[in-house]
Design an enzyme around this catalytic site. Sequence first.
Site, mmCIF file in Angstrom:
data_model
loop_
_atom_site.group_PDB
_atom_site.id
_atom_site.type_symbol
_atom_site.label_atom_id
_atom_site.label_comp_id
_atom_site.label_asym_id
_atom_site.label_seq_id
_atom_site.Cartn_x
_atom_site.Cartn_y
_atom_site.Cartn_z
ATOM 1 N N GLU A 177 -7.591 -1.458 0.989
ATOM 2 C CA GLU A 177 -7.229 -2.845 0.672
ATOM 3 C C GLU A 177 -7.705 -3.844 1.733
ATOM 4 O O GLU A 177 -8.159 -4.919 1.425
ATOM 5 C CB GLU A 177 -5.712 -2.952 0.479
ATOM 6 C CG GLU A 177 -5.229 -2.183 -0.742
ATOM 7 C CD GLU A 177 -3.740 -1.896 -0.680
ATOM 8 O OE1 GLU A 177 -3.034 -2.516 0.124
ATOM 9 O OE2 GLU A 177 -3.285 -1.035 -1.448
ATOM 10 N N GLU A 185 0.704 6.170 4.936
ATOM 11 C CA GLU A 185 1.406 5.313 3.986
ATOM 12 C C GLU A 185 2.544 6.072 3.315
ATOM 13 O O GLU A 185 3.644 5.544 3.141
ATOM 14 C CB GLU A 185 0.422 4.793 2.935
ATOM 15 C CG GLU A 185 1.040 3.858 1.919
ATOM 16 C CD GLU A 185 0.024 3.313 0.932
ATOM 17 O OE1 GLU A 185 0.385 2.390 0.174
ATOM 18 O OE2 GLU A 185 -1.121 3.808 0.924
#
Length: 792
Positions: free
Chosen positions: A362, A658
Amino acid sequence: MDPQARLAAASWIEPDEPVIAPPGERPAYQLRREFSLSTAPAVATVWATAHGIYELFVNGTRVGDQELTPGFTAYRRRLQVHSYDVTAMLRPGTNSLEILLSDGWFRGRHGFLRKADGFGDRVAALLACDVDGLLVATGPEWRSRPSRITAADLMDGQQVDLRLPAPGTIPLDAPGWRPVHTPTNALYADRQRLVLPTAPPVRRIRELTPVAVTHPANGITVADFGQNLNGWVRLTGLGPAGTQLTLVHGEQLDAAGLVTTDHLRAFDFATKRPLPAGQVDVVISDGQAAFEPRHTTHGFRYVQVEGLVTQPEITAVVVHTELQATGSFQCSDHRLDALHEVAIQSLLGNACDIPTDCPQRERSGFTGDWQVYVATAALTHDVSEFSGKWLRDLAADQWPDGRVPTVTPNPAGAGPSGSPFLDAMEGSAGWGDAAVFVPWELWRAYGDPAVLERQYDSMVRWVDYAANCAAVRRHPDRVSRRPEPAPYERFVWDTGGHFGEWLEPGEIPNPDPAADHGIVATAYLARSAHLLSRVADLLGRREDADRYEVLAAAVRGAWQSEYLTADGVIAVATQANYVRALAFRLVPEDLRTAVADRLAGLVAEADHHVGTGFLSTGLLLPTLADNGHLDAAYRVLLSTGVPSWLEMLDRGATTVWERWDGSDGSLNHYSKGAVVSFLYTHVVGLRLPEEPGLDEGGYRRFTVKPQPGGGLTWASAQHETPQGPIQISWRLVDDEFRLTVEVPPGCLAEIHLPDGERLQAPPGSHTLSSKRKPGGSSGSYSSRHGDSRGLS
């Protein structure tokens, strides 16, 4: 230096680009101007900026060592201008100025959806060179041509044909040069957005050689650098001219030993179709030159080089913002030292001009990520100006109604993007609250009220937006249960799109904009309103201070009425909600013990594993420790198995993951690394005042309250404050606790010993000890002091 004045006579120029290639396939362009000097200059300075990423060359030599200039900002409102001293690079006779320009963040792919053209569909440059009063500026006399960088994108990667001429080497009388274009739209006319940089630059920080090199298939080499990082790979010895090499960068290897990026693939929200992961570079050898891309970066530990006919020299170049290290920690458990290092590497891998969520999939400045991590980052590095730059962009991207975008800088700017899902989630609680939390934590850590003054309007607009959402809308489910609203409900924020706690272990994330996340959003509204009241008080805005404290109290009361029972049971019984209730002081004093005991019970039911999600994981251990459950905090910290921090380490993590098991998503996502703040604030005991007064911020006042546990026998930390270094170390020797504290000049420390004694410590070195009482628990001590002159 006024960048607007310096560039007043320069005109924006665009390369000749009759057909714009698809995103990810666009070349970098060369923009060139030649001029003559009769003598060597006494002083020559260039001011430059761009829509895109640029490198500057004078007479064929690259200028400076900064990377990815002019950096990533809210370009419509803030565009950075850099200056360079080029005196020694100019000479009598013909000289050349050349700009190498690529898409960068301006029009390259960006974000989860990998959308291009976020800020515009043309790249452009603006430059002025003052040579002893002679001005050489961008304008219609410049020429352009595609460069040997045949494609350049920050996410997709860079493609280079080294057989083509290098930047700065093609004179203007050579064929292929075309006239530049002069854009005329309003964005180019706005010179007020030109600003000087305030944050440290992005640079090549260090180089890594592979710790292992394998050859899993014919013509394929995989290099393991032993560390997940942000940057690129330099190759030397590429093989004969015409040899084409493909470099695939990733964080994982598959069963065959090849690099895989499957876990980094995002998807289109509408079609659910997976998107390419990118991170692929391609180079065609000229038989001599090395390959080092500087118009892209990647998040990777491994690089797979395909097409080899010889074995090149492979080097990883670590690239990130040049943050100054300010904190260090060591203890008797090497696993915690390793955890500290993993968190630092994850931070640095995501500090690439802005605080990103991840350096590969991202690469966005998610507001929630920095909100949860900034206080931890300030313990290990100087992030004051780095954060201050980003906050200016946050304010610039804030919508007219006050809502804060999920990411900043935001390609959509201060308004909708056109994506129904993304637009519905703008202004999410815990993400938008970065507008208040981040400047507040900067004030606590660095003690400069200027950041509060500068961001004050942004804070007010955010809290007013959230309060208005609570006042004017009710969630449909609540309406159906209770058609007639209770009076307190005007302070319950239960509508709008919110990510909620996000990624709680065992829970499927629910980003549905129609979901009721009121228990989270209302808690954040109460906390932000309270902090805004404190900020207003510090700035002498008494009326605002009173108004927002009244609001905070009303929201806190509404949260209690809606979500807390009279005996301390929270309606949605998760670790996260109990943590937030205690950490945000939503619970009445007489119920704090009961609520803390229930939190400890939930932790015990989870076998002392983490049960919190994105927003509250960093608060879990401090909340347990500060509310009578220190042993539980240490058990969670030192637990193994999924979910736990040490399990990540046991599975080979070199940056924070994550997801706890690393099965999907980024393997460099620093938010869960906020746990290392506990090592400073509780293991060693270095704490700032919760709400420092004007003469207390920036460690002018601090507390030292070590809380030994978890079998640790010693711990030490150093933190470089604006006032000077603080050093703290303690050791358990037989039945004695020995503590040494160094207090910087101009500071005052309050030292809490394990026996409960408190002492005021002025600047200087202090050595103290507590002796365990016979038969006492780990906290049963009596005190005696060595070199403790000046203590009171």
